[in-house]
Design an enzyme around this catalytic site. Structure first.
Site: not given
Length: 191
Positions: A56, A61, A104-105, A146-147, A150
């Site tokens: 995701g 990000q 997380c990226l 999670h997204e 963000h």
């Protein structure tokens, strides 16, 4: 994504924003223009997510402060969920709370046991403005929550407490990519 093409195949990989970047801590704005720029953004987001090995990715990000996320994520039964949501709103998050590993990226290489609801529903729009409702359970529900976090200016680390949080923050401080992490609280018991 038109005409059955592979998501991200016409996109370009954009630089990832890492923990400490102020854009990650700022709530994103609603999308108002559903034109070609939005379609290009979604393609770039898929390309970036795939290049980074994620499931995701939220627009902030990659430095775009708009409410958009993409996903290509399995659920606990290994069913693939693929898509995007523009102007998402988490309308349901319920069921049992499961503490599971989450990464997380934007916080590369660091995972922590994070509590999330086992069921989530997100409503929003597609790139062409059509309404969409996405429901998930298990790992996919974790991804949806999670997204959405963000896009509200949060990170999974905001949900981690106690020893898990202290260990994760200690790992962040030691990470080779760590830059502007001065806003993070010092783990208890350190000097």
């Amino acid at each position: 994504m038109r005409n059955g093409s592979i998501p991200g195949s016409s996109g370009r990989v954009r630089p990832m924003r890492l923990l400490g970047d102020p854009g990650l801590g700022t709530p994103c704005e609603d999308v108002t223009d559903f034109g070609e720029d939005l379609a290009r953004l979604v393609e770039d987001m898929f390309a970036t997510m795939y290049a980074a090995g994620g499931v995701g990715l939220a627009a902030n990000q990659i430095g775009v402060p708009l409410r958009v996320f993409v996903y290509d994520c399995p659920d606990d039964e290994d069913r693939r969920h693929l898509g995007h949501v523009v102007n998402p709103r988490l309308v349901e998050a319920d069921g049992i709370t499961v503490r599971g590993p989450e990464g997380c990226l934007s916080v590369p290489g660091i995972e922590a046991g994070t509590p999330r609801y086992d069921h989530a529903v997100v409503e929003g729009r597609t790139v062409d403005g059509s309404r969409v409702r996405v429901a998930g359970t298990g790992f996919f529900a974790r991804c949806l929550q999670h997204e959405c976090d963000h896009l509200d200016g949060g990170l999974y680390l905001d949900h981690v407490t106690g020893l898990r949080r202290r260990r994760a923050l200690r790992a962040v401080r030691k990470a080779p990519w760590a830059g502007r992490t001065e806003a993070l609280p010092e783990p208890a018991g350190t000097a």
